[in-house]
Design a protein around this motif. Structure first.
Motif, PDB file in Angstrom:
ATOM      1  N   GLY A  39       0.806  -1.212   0.000  1.00  0.00           N
ATOM      2  CA  GLY A  39       0.000   0.000   0.000  1.00  0.00           C
ATOM      3  C   GLY A  39       0.838   1.260   0.000  1.00  0.00           C
ATOM      4  N   ASP A  40       1.997   1.220   0.677  1.00  0.00           N
ATOM      5  CA  ASP A  40       2.841   2.405   0.773  1.00  0.00           C
ATOM      6  C   ASP A  40       3.553   2.714  -0.544  1.00  0.00           C
ATOM      7  N   ARG A  41       4.131   1.676  -1.158  1.00  0.00           N
ATOM      8  CA  ARG A  41       4.890   1.871  -2.397  1.00  0.00           C
ATOM      9  C   ARG A  41       4.549   0.755  -3.385  1.00  0.00           C
ATOM     10  N   ASN A  42       3.325   0.793  -3.883  1.00  0.00           N
ATOM     11  CA  ASN A  42       2.855  -0.262  -4.775  1.00  0.00           C
ATOM     12  C   ASN A  42       3.727  -0.402  -6.008  1.00  0.00           C
ATOM     13  N   ASP A  43       4.206   0.741  -6.549  1.00  0.00           N
ATOM     14  CA  ASP A  43       5.010   0.696  -7.776  1.00  0.00           C
ATOM     15  C   ASP A  43       6.292  -0.101  -7.556  1.00  0.00           C
ATOM     16  N   LEU A  44       7.012   0.212  -6.495  1.00  0.00           N
ATOM     17  CA  LEU A  44       8.260  -0.491  -6.208  1.00  0.00           C
ATOM     18  C   LEU A  44       8.008  -1.940  -5.814  1.00  0.00           C
ATOM     19  N   PHE A  45       6.922  -2.185  -5.079  1.00  0.00           N
ATOM     20  CA  PHE A  45       6.618  -3.542  -4.635  1.00  0.00           C
ATOM     21  C   PHE A  45       6.336  -4.461  -5.821  1.00  0.00           C
ATOM     22  N   ALA A  46       5.452  -4.043  -6.708  1.00  0.00           N
ATOM     23  CA  ALA A  46       5.100  -4.889  -7.859  1.00  0.00           C
ATOM     24  C   ALA A  46       6.320  -5.144  -8.730  1.00  0.00           C
ATOM     25  N   ASP A  47       7.128  -4.118  -8.952  1.00  0.00           N
ATOM     26  CA  ASP A  47       8.337  -4.303  -9.768  1.00  0.00           C
ATOM     27  C   ASP A  47       9.302  -5.272  -9.100  1.00  0.00           C
ATOM     28  N   ALA A  48       9.419  -5.206  -7.774  1.00  0.00           N
ATOM     29  CA  ALA A  48      10.325  -6.104  -7.054  1.00  0.00           C
ATOM     30  C   ALA A  48       9.893  -7.556  -7.203  1.00  0.00           C
ATOM     31  N   VAL A  49       8.583  -7.811  -7.085  1.00  0.00           N
ATOM     32  CA  VAL A  49       8.074  -9.178  -7.224  1.00  0.00           C
ATOM     33  C   VAL A  49       8.292  -9.695  -8.641  1.00  0.00           C
ATOM     34  N   LEU A  50       7.964  -8.894  -9.637  1.00  0.00           N
ATOM     35  CA  LEU A  50       8.097  -9.327 -11.026  1.00  0.00           C
ATOM     36  C   LEU A  50       9.556  -9.532 -11.410  1.00  0.00           C
ATOM     37  N   SER A  51      10.442  -8.667 -10.927  1.00  0.00           N
ATOM     38  CA  SER A  51      11.874  -8.832 -11.213  1.00  0.00           C
ATOM     39  C   SER A  51      12.412 -10.112 -10.584  1.00  0.00           C
ATOM     40  N   PHE A  52      11.969 -10.406  -9.373  1.00  0.00           N
ATOM     41  CA  PHE A  52      12.371 -11.635  -8.684  1.00  0.00           C
ATOM     42  C   PHE A  52      11.935 -12.865  -9.477  1.00  0.00           C
ATOM     43  N   LEU A  53      10.693 -12.875  -9.947  1.00  0.00           N
ATOM     44  CA  LEU A  53      10.197 -14.040 -10.694  1.00  0.00           C
ATOM     45  C   LEU A  53      10.967 -14.224 -11.996  1.00  0.00           C
ATOM     46  N   THR A  54      11.348 -13.120 -12.622  1.00  0.00           N
ATOM     47  CA  THR A  54      12.142 -13.221 -13.856  1.00  0.00           C
ATOM     48  C   THR A  54      13.559 -13.675 -13.536  1.00  0.00           C
TER      49      THR A  54
END
Length: 295
Positions: A273-288
């Motif tokens: 909720g605080d930093r959705n942009d950074l959070f989503a990018d972190a998860v997607l980068s990890f999966l890649t």
């Protein structure tokens, strides 16, 4: 990122003991899923933007209301053990393509630990722990508990009152100007607003509380089995978190050096909720990076 996939598709599942669990699906139902499990006192709505971002990348995003929260049933016998949360999630996973990614915040993260590392080893292709480690800071946990307990019985006279309380608890997060989003986490009854979860989950009256959250040895053992099984794990910490301090994160990563780590700037315990942009990018980068492939 913006939502281009339309409204999420809601669905219901019979969980452990006949509890009805509510969830939302975004994306193609045949795609491998990323399953989002919220923290105590939250609802599946807390993941909306992150789930939309993940679905846009070709994954199926599934957000779940844990038992006693949101639109899921309250347990009639007060069964809020972590093992029961995990059993509910397992019923949902049975409806999805094999080996989804589990993303769990706080209570949801502990649920993911027990499910993937003890109760159903091999069920997940990757695990993301959002601002939670087995050895969490008790002072931070007490602060969160006090926040959830305050106004639990009396409720709020207005959404502005709710927003003021949240702003006091999270001073690093700007107070929202549009209060409609708060309606998703609250119930309106008798002219007042109440949190959208069973009070017994917090007030100590549940006959079966989530005592597993205090069993650090059991949780560490579960995480150890996850990494021993070769399942990639990511710890996402809010940089100003009061639950997972820098030292506690360092100790966890020293114990499990196989685990990836992201420290999200400007985020507290409610990282998504605080930093959705950074959070989503972190998860997607990890999966890649860890080659967790979509089917």
């Amino acid at each position: 990122m913006t939502e281009t996939l339309g409204a999420p598709e809601p669905f219901l599942t019979d969980g452990h003991g006949g509890i009805v669990i509510a969830a939302d699906r975004r994306g193609e139902p045949t795609a491998r899923a990323v399953v989002f499990l919220h923290g105590g006192g939250q609802t599946r709505r807390s993941w909306d933007r992150a789930a939309a971002a993940v679905a846009q990348r070709g994954w199926q995003s599934v957000t779940v209301d844990m038992r006693g929260h949101g639109e899921s049933d309250w347990s009639p016998d007060g069964d809020y053990r972590v093992a029961s949360f995990a059993a509910d999630v397992r019923e949902i996973l049975a409806q999805l393509p094999p080996r989804p990614v589990l993303v769990g915040a706080s209570l949801g993260g502990i649920t993911a630990m027990l499910l993937a590392g003890e109760l159903a080893r091999g069920i997940a292709s990757a695990v993301v722990l959002v601002d939670i480690v087995p050895d969490m800071d008790p002072t931070g946990a007490e602060r969160i508990h006090a926040f959830m307990a305050d106004k639990m019985v009396d409720g709020f006279a207005s959404l502005d009152e709710v927003a003021d309380m949240i702003a006091e608890y999270n001073p690093h997060r700007p107070k929202p100007t549009d209060l409609d989003g708060l309606r998703k986490n609250l119930r309106h009854k008798g002219g007042r607003w109440y949190w959208h979860w069973d009070p017994r989950f917090i007030d100590g009256t549940a006959p079966h509380p989530p005592m597993e959250v205090t069993d650090t040895d059991r949780l560490h053992a579960a995480v150890g089995r996850i990494v021993d099984d070769g399942v990639p794990v990511l710890l996402v910490r809010g940089q100003v978190s009061d639950l997972v301090s820098r030292d506690r994160a360092a100790a966890f990563l020293s114990r499990f050096p196989q685990i990836d780590f992201v420290d999200v700037d400007g985020a507290g315990h409610m990282v998504a909720g605080d930093r959705n942009d950074l959070f989503a990018d972190a998860v997607l980068s990890f999966l890649t990076r860890r080659e967790v492939a979509k089917p």
